[in-house]
Design a protein around this motif. Structure first.
Motif, PDB file in Angstrom:
ATOM      1  N   MET A 109       0.907  -1.187   0.009  1.00  0.00           N
ATOM      2  CA  MET A 109       0.137   0.036  -0.004  1.00  0.00           C
ATOM      3  C   MET A 109       0.900   1.211  -0.011  1.00  0.00           C
ATOM      4  SD  MET A 109      -2.681   1.254   2.753  1.00  0.00           S
ATOM      5  CE  MET A 109      -3.756  -0.213   2.653  1.00  0.00           C
ATOM      6  N   ALA A 110       0.727   2.188  -1.038  1.00  0.00           N
ATOM      7  CA  ALA A 110       1.581   3.049  -1.175  1.00  0.00           C
ATOM      8  C   ALA A 110       1.261   4.207  -0.204  1.00  0.00           C
ATOM      9  CB  ALA A 110       1.556   3.649  -2.550  1.00  0.00           C
ATOM     10  N   THR A 111       2.178   4.994   0.591  1.00  0.00           N
ATOM     11  CA  THR A 111       1.726   6.007   1.339  1.00  0.00           C
ATOM     12  C   THR A 111       2.272   7.373   0.662  1.00  0.00           C
ATOM     13  OG1 THR A 111       4.048   5.627   2.567  1.00  0.00           O
ATOM     14  CG2 THR A 111       2.005   4.318   3.353  1.00  0.00           C
ATOM     15  N   ARG A 112       1.655   8.387   1.412  1.00  0.00           N
ATOM     16  CA  ARG A 112       1.921   9.730   1.089  1.00  0.00           C
ATOM     17  C   ARG A 112       2.476  10.326   2.086  1.00  0.00           C
ATOM     18  NH1 ARG A 112      -4.314   9.675   0.567  1.00  0.00           N
ATOM     19  NH2 ARG A 112      -4.880   9.238  -1.744  1.00  0.00           N
ATOM     20  N   ARG A 113       3.620  11.289   1.813  1.00  0.00           N
ATOM     21  CA  ARG A 113       4.608  12.049   2.534  1.00  0.00           C
ATOM     22  C   ARG A 113       3.730  13.018   3.025  1.00  0.00           C
ATOM     23  NH1 ARG A 113      10.088  13.928   0.296  1.00  0.00           N
ATOM     24  NH2 ARG A 113      10.111  14.477   2.238  1.00  0.00           N
ATOM     25  N   HIS A 114       2.986  13.917   2.343  1.00  0.00           N
ATOM     26  CA  HIS A 114       2.273  15.191   2.746  1.00  0.00           C
ATOM     27  C   HIS A 114       0.787  14.950   2.195  1.00  0.00           C
ATOM     28  CE1 HIS A 114       6.119  16.712   3.786  1.00  0.00           C
ATOM     29  NE2 HIS A 114       6.481  16.516   2.470  1.00  0.00           N
ATOM     30  N   PRO A 115      -0.108  14.134   2.910  1.00  0.00           N
ATOM     31  CA  PRO A 115      -1.342  14.072   2.520  1.00  0.00           C
ATOM     32  C   PRO A 115      -2.122  15.649   2.488  1.00  0.00           C
ATOM     33  CG  PRO A 115      -1.306  13.308   4.709  1.00  0.00           C
ATOM     34  CD  PRO A 115       0.306  13.465   4.173  1.00  0.00           C
ATOM     35  N   THR A 116      -2.994  16.007   1.494  1.00  0.00           N
ATOM     36  CA  THR A 116      -3.773  17.241   1.493  1.00  0.00           C
ATOM     37  C   THR A 116      -4.913  17.213   2.514  1.00  0.00           C
ATOM     38  OG1 THR A 116      -4.974  16.546  -0.233  1.00  0.00           O
ATOM     39  CG2 THR A 116      -2.961  17.360  -0.923  1.00  0.00           C
ATOM     40  N   ALA A 117      -5.514  18.285   2.800  1.00  0.00           N
ATOM     41  CA  ALA A 117      -6.616  18.446   3.781  1.00  0.00           C
ATOM     42  C   ALA A 117      -7.805  17.709   3.106  1.00  0.00           C
ATOM     43  CB  ALA A 117      -6.941  19.789   3.755  1.00  0.00           C
ATOM     44  N   ARG A 118      -7.726  17.387   1.724  1.00  0.00           N
ATOM     45  CA  ARG A 118      -8.983  16.931   1.183  1.00  0.00           C
ATOM     46  C   ARG A 118      -8.735  15.486   1.174  1.00  0.00           C
ATOM     47  NH1 ARG A 118     -12.867  17.154  -3.108  1.00  0.00           N
ATOM     48  NH2 ARG A 118     -12.730  15.530  -4.687  1.00  0.00           N
ATOM     49  N   GLN A 119      -7.696  14.763   1.177  1.00  0.00           N
ATOM     50  CA  GLN A 119      -7.180  13.309   1.366  1.00  0.00           C
ATOM     51  C   GLN A 119      -7.327  13.181   2.902  1.00  0.00           C
ATOM     52  OE1 GLN A 119      -3.271  13.670  -0.279  1.00  0.00           O
ATOM     53  NE2 GLN A 119      -3.780  12.955  -2.380  1.00  0.00           N
ATOM     54  N   MET A 120      -6.915  14.006   3.664  1.00  0.00           N
ATOM     55  CA  MET A 120      -7.273  13.639   5.077  1.00  0.00           C
ATOM     56  C   MET A 120      -8.571  13.452   5.580  1.00  0.00           C
ATOM     57  SD  MET A 120      -4.025  15.508   6.892  1.00  0.00           S
ATOM     58  CE  MET A 120      -4.359  17.153   6.473  1.00  0.00           C
ATOM     59  N   ARG A 121      -9.378  14.595   4.714  1.00  0.00           N
ATOM     60  CA  ARG A 121     -10.880  14.280   4.995  1.00  0.00           C
ATOM     61  C   ARG A 121     -11.483  12.872   4.710  1.00  0.00           C
ATOM     62  NH1 ARG A 121     -14.735  18.311   5.319  1.00  0.00           N
ATOM     63  NH2 ARG A 121     -16.685  17.570   6.412  1.00  0.00           N
ATOM     64  N   VAL A 122     -11.143  12.533   3.651  1.00  0.00           N
ATOM     65  CA  VAL A 122     -11.645  11.069   3.212  1.00  0.00           C
ATOM     66  C   VAL A 122     -11.410  10.014   4.331  1.00  0.00           C
ATOM     67  CG1 VAL A 122     -11.483   9.202   1.718  1.00  0.00           C
ATOM     68  CG2 VAL A 122     -11.404  11.394   0.842  1.00  0.00           C
ATOM     69  N   GLY A 123     -10.172  10.054   4.757  1.00  0.00           N
ATOM     70  CA  GLY A 123      -9.860   9.183   5.895  1.00  0.00           C
ATOM     71  C   GLY A 123     -10.406   9.496   7.455  1.00  0.00           C
ATOM     72  N   ALA A 124     -10.689  10.732   7.526  1.00  0.00           N
ATOM     73  CA  ALA A 124     -11.317  11.157   8.559  1.00  0.00           C
ATOM     74  C   ALA A 124     -12.943  10.837   8.779  1.00  0.00           C
ATOM     75  CB  ALA A 124     -11.191  12.695   9.042  1.00  0.00           C
ATOM     76  N   GLU A 125     -13.469  10.856   7.537  1.00  0.00           N
ATOM     77  CA  GLU A 125     -14.848  10.423   7.503  1.00  0.00           C
ATOM     78  C   GLU A 125     -15.202   9.022   7.552  1.00  0.00           C
ATOM     79  OE1 GLU A 125     -17.442  12.302   7.293  1.00  0.00           O
ATOM     80  OE2 GLU A 125     -16.173  14.194   7.561  1.00  0.00           O
ATOM     81  N   LEU A 126     -14.090   8.263   7.218  1.00  0.00           N
ATOM     82  CA  LEU A 126     -14.187   6.613   7.354  1.00  0.00           C
ATOM     83  C   LEU A 126     -14.060   6.495   8.663  1.00  0.00           C
ATOM     84  CD1 LEU A 126     -12.124   5.622   3.997  1.00  0.00           C
ATOM     85  CD2 LEU A 126     -14.543   5.409   4.539  1.00  0.00           C
ATOM     86  N   ARG A 127     -13.228   7.200   9.263  1.00  0.00           N
ATOM     87  CA  ARG A 127     -12.802   6.687  10.798  1.00  0.00           C
ATOM     88  C   ARG A 127     -14.267   7.062  11.624  1.00  0.00           C
ATOM     89  NH1 ARG A 127      -9.605  10.463  11.747  1.00  0.00           N
ATOM     90  NH2 ARG A 127     -10.809  11.817  12.975  1.00  0.00           N
ATOM     91  N   LYS A 128     -14.890   8.310  11.107  1.00  0.00           N
ATOM     92  CA  LYS A 128     -16.146   8.520  12.125  1.00  0.00           C
ATOM     93  C   LYS A 128     -17.136   7.510  11.687  1.00  0.00           C
ATOM     94  CE  LYS A 128     -15.627  13.808  11.259  1.00  0.00           C
ATOM     95  NZ  LYS A 128     -16.399  14.649  10.636  1.00  0.00           N
ATOM     96  N   LEU A 129     -17.422   6.892  10.539  1.00  0.00           N
ATOM     97  CA  LEU A 129     -18.140   5.800  10.097  1.00  0.00           C
ATOM     98  C   LEU A 129     -17.975   4.422  10.926  1.00  0.00           C
ATOM     99  CD1 LEU A 129     -18.650   6.204   6.451  1.00  0.00           C
ATOM    100  CD2 LEU A 129     -19.995   7.091   8.030  1.00  0.00           C
ATOM    101  N   ARG A 130     -16.508   4.361  11.152  1.00  0.00           N
ATOM    102  CA  ARG A 130     -16.266   3.305  11.988  1.00  0.00           C
ATOM    103  C   ARG A 130     -16.626   3.361  13.495  1.00  0.00           C
ATOM    104  NH1 ARG A 130     -12.164   2.695  15.375  1.00  0.00           N
ATOM    105  NH2 ARG A 130     -10.814   4.431  14.247  1.00  0.00           N
ATOM    106  N   GLU A 131     -16.319   4.526  13.714  1.00  0.00           N
ATOM    107  CA  GLU A 131     -16.600   4.735  15.062  1.00  0.00           C
ATOM    108  C   GLU A 131     -17.884   4.740  15.588  1.00  0.00           C
ATOM    109  OE1 GLU A 131     -14.447   8.354  15.903  1.00  0.00           O
ATOM    110  OE2 GLU A 131     -12.518   7.661  16.234  1.00  0.00           O
TER     111      GLU A 131
END
Length: 283
Positions: free
Chosen positions: A1-23
């Motif tokens: 799984m490739a990783t990003r050195r500097h994720p953008t606010a938009r990319q972080m938002r996708v992850g944050a929303e997935l975390r909210k759904l999981r929680e």
């Protein structure tokens, strides 16, 4: 799984929303990781935006989280799958990341609402005004970096002056229309530019006059950017430690209400233009 050195606010938002759904589903990160066949570290990278996530994986997680909001999931899929490298990428490593994040959010926004209290909104600023503002706020800034900041701000205007402009509404306090950030001639040109842009069909400009009674909204400066669905809206505010991106449902609703209160307190568009025109004549 490739990783990003500097994720953008938009990319972080996708992850944050997935975390909210999981929680919301009551699952631990390790349980979600097993659904995708990855380890906990990789799941953490997905939820922080450091690693990308495919449409298939987003939909698999949503199904297991029993998320019934199909519009939200479709929006997250669209956000995760977009690989566009916008014009702002030329400033990567040249300007602070927050400048690029705001440009990216601007690019994808469905609308933009601003409240400006002490300065003319950035999307309206002339080159002379922006240069004077940046130079004053950053006196140690090297000349080449100052020029990068000014040029970046001028390019950001594409969202309201380009071929496909977004709906834009701004409420400006009279203070911002009186503080002479630049010289008198330059400042008059700035007010004239605000008047010109206010005539566009997709632009609404309203002014909060000094003489207004019972106005306690001087601390309400904000940028509100519309997402693909309302829950993906973002509010941007200047904070002592830098630019703050507000994304929680409760805070978004707070700032929606605040914008409505400030807008209701302002003059209508016609009277606002009359006031700006009068201020320009006084210079």
């Amino acid at each position: 799984m490739a990783t990003r050195r500097h994720p953008t606010a938009r990319q972080m938002r996708v992850g944050a929303e997935l975390r909210k759904l999981r929680e919301a589903a009551g699952l631990k990160a390790a349980e979600a990781a097993s659904l995708l066949g990855v380890n906990s570290t990789q799941m953490s990278q997905i939820e922080s935006g450091v690693a990308g996530v495919s449409e298939e994986r987003i939909r698999r997680l949503a199904a297991n989280y029993t998320c019934a909001d199909s519009e939200l999931i479709d929006a997250l899929v669209a956000m995760a799958g977009d690989r566009t490298r916008g014009w702002w990428e030329e400033y990567r490593g040249v300007l602070p990341a927050a400048y690029l994040d705001l440009s990216e959010l601007d690019h994808y926004a469905t609308f933009r609402h601003d409240v400006a209290v002490t300065h003319v909104p950035g999307l309206f600023q002339t080159e002379a005004y922006a240069r004077a503002l940046f130079a004053y706020m950053n006196p140690e800034c090297p000349e080449n970096e100052l020029e990068h900041r000014v040029r970046h701000r001028m390019q950001r205007k594409v969202i309201i002056e380009g071929p496909d402009p977004m709906p834009y509404e701004t409420v400006i306090h009279e203070a911002a229309l009186r503080i002479k950030v630049a010289g008198q001639a330059e400042f008059r040109a700035q007010l004239v530019r605000v008047l010109e842009l206010s005539e566009a069909d997709h632009v609404t400009v309203r002014v909060v006059p000094f003489g207004l009674d019972d106005f306690a909204g001087a601390g309400s400066a904000m940028v509100h950017l519309g997402g693909l669905v309302p829950s993906l809206d973002t509010v941007v505010r200047d904070a002592p430690h830098g630019t703050a991106f507000v994304e929680s449902a409760a805070q978004l609703e707070h700032f929606r209400k605040l914008f409505r209160r400030v807008r209701e307190a302002s003059l209508d568009s016609e009277r606002s233009r009359d006031l700006i025109h009068q201020l320009a004549k006084e210079l």
